[in-house]
Every structure is written in C-alpha cells, then in structure tokens.
Design a protein around this motif. Structure first.
Motif, mmCIF file in Angstrom:
data_model
loop_
_atom_site.group_PDB
_atom_site.id
_atom_site.type_symbol
_atom_site.label_atom_id
_atom_site.label_comp_id
_atom_site.label_asym_id
_atom_site.label_seq_id
_atom_site.Cartn_x
_atom_site.Cartn_y
_atom_site.Cartn_z
ATOM 1 N N LYS A 158 0.831 -1.208 0.000
ATOM 2 C CA LYS A 158 0.000 0.000 0.000
ATOM 3 C C LYS A 158 0.868 1.260 0.000
ATOM 4 O O LYS A 158 0.603 2.212 -0.743
ATOM 5 C CB LYS A 158 -0.912 -0.018 1.227
ATOM 6 C CG LYS A 158 -1.897 1.104 1.271
ATOM 7 C CD LYS A 158 -2.832 0.963 2.464
ATOM 8 C CE LYS A 158 -3.798 2.131 2.523
ATOM 9 N NZ LYS A 158 -4.684 2.063 3.678
ATOM 10 N N LEU A 159 1.922 1.263 0.809
ATOM 11 C CA LEU A 159 2.833 2.415 0.883
ATOM 12 C C LEU A 159 3.508 2.668 -0.464
ATOM 13 O O LEU A 159 3.544 3.803 -0.948
ATOM 14 C CB LEU A 159 3.886 2.174 1.968
ATOM 15 C CG LEU A 159 4.981 3.228 2.105
ATOM 16 C CD1 LEU A 159 4.404 4.550 2.586
ATOM 17 C CD2 LEU A 159 6.052 2.740 3.071
ATOM 18 N N ALA A 181 2.515 1.682 -3.459
ATOM 19 C CA ALA A 181 1.514 2.070 -4.457
ATOM 20 C C ALA A 181 1.209 3.563 -4.359
ATOM 21 O O ALA A 181 1.185 4.272 -5.370
ATOM 22 C CB ALA A 181 0.243 1.254 -4.281
ATOM 23 N N LYS A 182 1.007 4.038 -3.145
ATOM 24 C CA LYS A 182 0.713 5.462 -2.957
ATOM 25 C C LYS A 182 1.900 6.313 -3.378
ATOM 26 O O LYS A 182 1.753 7.320 -4.065
ATOM 27 C CB LYS A 182 0.372 5.710 -1.489
ATOM 28 C CG LYS A 182 0.018 7.139 -1.183
ATOM 29 C CD LYS A 182 -0.381 7.324 0.258
ATOM 30 C CE LYS A 182 -0.713 8.782 0.527
ATOM 31 N NZ LYS A 182 -1.050 9.009 1.927
ATOM 32 N N TRP A 183 3.089 5.908 -2.987
ATOM 33 C CA TRP A 183 4.306 6.665 -3.270
ATOM 34 C C TRP A 183 4.587 6.746 -4.766
ATOM 35 O O TRP A 183 5.027 7.775 -5.270
ATOM 36 C CB TRP A 183 5.454 6.011 -2.510
ATOM 37 C CG TRP A 183 6.752 6.704 -2.615
ATOM 38 C CD1 TRP A 183 7.094 7.922 -2.100
ATOM 39 C CD2 TRP A 183 7.905 6.216 -3.274
ATOM 40 N NE1 TRP A 183 8.391 8.206 -2.398
ATOM 41 C CE2 TRP A 183 8.908 7.170 -3.117
ATOM 42 C CE3 TRP A 183 8.185 5.047 -3.961
ATOM 43 C CZ2 TRP A 183 10.180 7.007 -3.636
ATOM 44 C CZ3 TRP A 183 9.453 4.882 -4.480
ATOM 45 C CH2 TRP A 183 10.429 5.854 -4.319
ATOM 46 N N GLY A 194 2.222 6.255 -7.131
ATOM 47 C CA GLY A 194 1.043 6.694 -7.868
ATOM 48 C C GLY A 194 0.429 5.612 -8.734
ATOM 49 O O GLY A 194 -0.053 5.885 -9.826
ATOM 50 N N VAL A 221 -2.904 -0.304 -5.809
ATOM 51 C CA VAL A 221 -2.352 -1.313 -4.904
ATOM 52 C C VAL A 221 -2.280 -2.673 -5.593
ATOM 53 O O VAL A 221 -1.333 -3.432 -5.380
ATOM 54 C CB VAL A 221 -3.180 -1.398 -3.597
ATOM 55 C CG1 VAL A 221 -2.667 -2.512 -2.697
ATOM 56 C CG2 VAL A 221 -3.144 -0.078 -2.857
#
Length: 107
Positions: free
Chosen positions: A60-61, A63-65, A67, A70
C-alpha cells in the motif's frame, strides 16, 4: 549508486526493498547500500510482521508513493524476509523516472 535498487523488466519494475516493520511511522527513507555492494530501497511500516500485515502495508505504501493502484504492487520474493523483491506493474520507463530520483546523489 545508480539504479541498482530496481530493475526494469518488460511490463514491470522489480524493486529491491529492505523493510523495517513495527516502526513508528510508514515511510520510504531513500536508498541504502549494504556492505556487499547491493542497494535497497529502505521502507518502514507500522504494521507487525504477522499474517502478511507488514507486506500488505508495504504494498500500500509503495503504491501510494509511486502513484499506482495497490493491485499493481506485489511481493515477488522474500515474503518472510526483511529483504524483498517487489514487482510493480506498469510502464517501466515511467516508473524508472520516479525511482531514479531517489538513486541520485544526496543533496
């Protein structure tokens, strides 16, 4: 150090990550080189390393970082180890541009 902490493949990128679970915060902390010359992306997550919780938090981290969704991030190897290979599906060139900035010399 150059791009040694990731490898471009046909339709994805493989990241080499050193994960620290049970941390005070979720964070990507840059790139570190080990004594044997291998480079890893340093990541910390608050989750505990039980039942895949730390791995899910890392996915999750990242994926967010980066862009991306997930679902595009998965553990390729090292599910029970601190040193992991993470597969990130997507355009390898675009992902490499985001990652190369991390591998550049510190300011």
């Amino acid at each position: 150090m150059s791009t040694a902490f990731f490898r471009k493949e046909r339709d994805c990128i493989t990241l080499f990550v050193r994960l620290t679970p049970k941390s005070a915060r979720d964070a990507i902390e840059g790139v570190e080189e080990t004594d044997d010359g291998r480079a890893h992306l340093k990541a910390r997550v608050r989750a505990v390393p039980e039942d895949g919780k730390a791995n899910a938090a890392l996915e999750k981290l990242l994926a967010k970082w980066l862009g991306v969704a997930v679902r595009d991030v998965s553990i390729g190897a090292g599910a029970t180890s601190r040193l992991k290979q993470i597969k990130v599906s997507g355009d390898p060139e675009a992902l490499a541009v985001k990652l190369a900035a991390l591998g550049s010399p510190e300011e």
